[in-house]
Motif scaffolding. Structure first.
Motif, mmCIF file in Angstrom:
data_model
loop_
_atom_site.group_PDB
_atom_site.id
_atom_site.type_symbol
_atom_site.label_atom_id
_atom_site.label_comp_id
_atom_site.label_asym_id
_atom_site.label_seq_id
_atom_site.Cartn_x
_atom_site.Cartn_y
_atom_site.Cartn_z
ATOM 1 N N ASP A 235 36.693 61.819 51.367
ATOM 2 C CA ASP A 235 37.824 62.748 51.305
ATOM 3 C C ASP A 235 37.332 64.181 51.128
ATOM 4 O O ASP A 235 36.331 64.410 50.439
ATOM 5 C CB ASP A 235 38.743 62.389 50.139
ATOM 6 N N GLU B 46 43.346 70.469 55.699
ATOM 7 C CA GLU B 46 44.705 70.481 56.253
ATOM 8 C C GLU B 46 44.978 69.285 57.162
ATOM 9 O O GLU B 46 46.133 68.933 57.386
ATOM 10 C CB GLU B 46 44.996 71.799 56.982
ATOM 11 N N GLU B 47 43.946 68.628 57.663
ATOM 12 C CA GLU B 47 44.142 67.444 58.508
ATOM 13 C C GLU B 47 44.130 66.156 57.697
ATOM 14 O O GLU B 47 44.304 65.070 58.245
ATOM 15 C CB GLU B 47 43.072 67.392 59.600
ATOM 16 N N LEU C 186 45.924 66.036 54.607
ATOM 17 C CA LEU C 186 46.929 66.310 53.579
ATOM 18 C C LEU C 186 48.272 65.670 53.934
ATOM 19 O O LEU C 186 48.761 65.810 55.063
ATOM 20 C CB LEU C 186 47.088 67.826 53.450
ATOM 21 N N TYR C 187 48.838 64.966 52.967
ATOM 22 C CA TYR C 187 50.178 64.402 53.139
ATOM 23 C C TYR C 187 50.873 64.408 51.789
ATOM 24 O O TYR C 187 50.404 63.771 50.839
ATOM 25 C CB TYR C 187 50.102 62.976 53.690
ATOM 26 N N LYS C 188 51.954 65.162 51.680
ATOM 27 C CA LYS C 188 52.750 65.260 50.449
ATOM 28 C C LYS C 188 51.874 65.561 49.227
ATOM 29 O O LYS C 188 51.980 64.910 48.183
ATOM 30 C CB LYS C 188 53.560 63.988 50.220
ATOM 31 N N ASP D 31 48.748 64.989 48.741
ATOM 32 C CA ASP D 31 47.603 64.086 48.570
ATOM 33 C C ASP D 31 46.591 64.348 49.673
ATOM 34 O O ASP D 31 46.947 64.368 50.855
ATOM 35 C CB ASP D 31 48.085 62.631 48.628
ATOM 36 N N GLU E 264 42.681 58.699 54.427
ATOM 37 C CA GLU E 264 43.782 57.792 54.773
ATOM 38 C C GLU E 264 45.003 58.520 55.327
ATOM 39 O O GLU E 264 45.845 57.918 55.980
ATOM 40 C CB GLU E 264 44.185 56.929 53.569
ATOM 41 N N ASN E 265 45.100 59.833 55.073
ATOM 42 C CA ASN E 265 46.241 60.618 55.553
ATOM 43 C C ASN E 265 46.003 61.254 56.923
ATOM 44 O O ASN E 265 46.920 61.835 57.495
ATOM 45 C CB ASN E 265 46.563 61.739 54.550
ATOM 46 N N SER F 191 45.255 61.770 60.945
ATOM 47 C CA SER F 191 45.662 61.121 62.185
ATOM 48 C C SER F 191 44.436 60.494 62.850
ATOM 49 O O SER F 191 43.304 60.911 62.590
ATOM 50 C CB SER F 191 46.275 62.147 63.135
#
Length: 188
Positions: free
Chosen positions: A55, A82-83, A85-87, A89, A93-94, A96
């Motif tokens: 990560d 920035e690629e 990042l999800y909510k 986190d 795993e986030n 694409s």
């Protein structure tokens, strides 16, 4: 199928990697990496090679350093924050499948001690180009790190990555020019 075995932090990272590419992984189980995991990574390095893909955060960097210290010569995949990042986190795993594929297409290989290759990027270069001691040094390092495929790092770590991954003067200057051109487009 990717020849090397990819070292990731956990099960969700493995799922994300397998959505993007055909590959095998070794999961560290977090930053408390045990001897058994390190032995598996060493064996993987001897037999097939290793790609470290952690990560883009502090914990991921710590794991990357531990594995690289115990198993020299690994390849590294870096994912821009920035690629990943999800909510709020941050994690592999986030990302694409396309972001993971891009990171794996831009691998960096560590220089092994005694390889005889001299470092081309120096601390003075970082200061001269505003990557240190500059009001936007952090943002500039983030942009340069993304362009060079090194990810984000503080000043000292950025220099170490440039040297570890044998960033040439030409690569550095080209990334700097690209960054400066994109910054000109941001001006009013």
């Amino acid at each position: 199928m990717i020849k090397e075995i990819i070292v990731v932090e956990g099960k969700d990272d493995t799922v994300a990697i397998k959505r993007a590419v055909e590959a095998e992984t070794i999961e560290t189980g977090g930053s408390a990496i045990g001897e058994a995991v390190l032995k598996r990574v060493k064996l993987a390095m001897e037999r097939r090679g290793v790609i470290i893909f952690t990560d883009p955060d502090h914990a991921g960097e710590r794991i990357r350093k531990i594995v690289a210290r115990h198993v020299p010569g690994c390849k590294h995949a870096f994912l821009p924050q920035e690629e990943a990042l999800y909510k709020g986190d941050i994690g592999v795993e986030n990302a694409s499948p396309e972001a993971i594929q891009r990171a794996l297409a831009n691998l960096r290989t560590e220089a092994v001690e005694g390889s005889g290759t001299l470092a081309e990027v120096t601390m003075e270069d970082l200061m001269r180009t505003g990557l240190l001691v500059h009001p936007q040094a952090s943002e500039r390092r983030l942009a340069m790190g993304n362009l060079l495929g090194l990810g984000y790092a503080n000043g000292k770590q950025f220099l170490k990555r440039c040297q570890t991954f044998r960033i040439t003067r030409q690569e550095f200057d080209q990334a700097l020019a690209t960054m400066e051109q994109s910054n000109e487009g941001d001006q009013p």
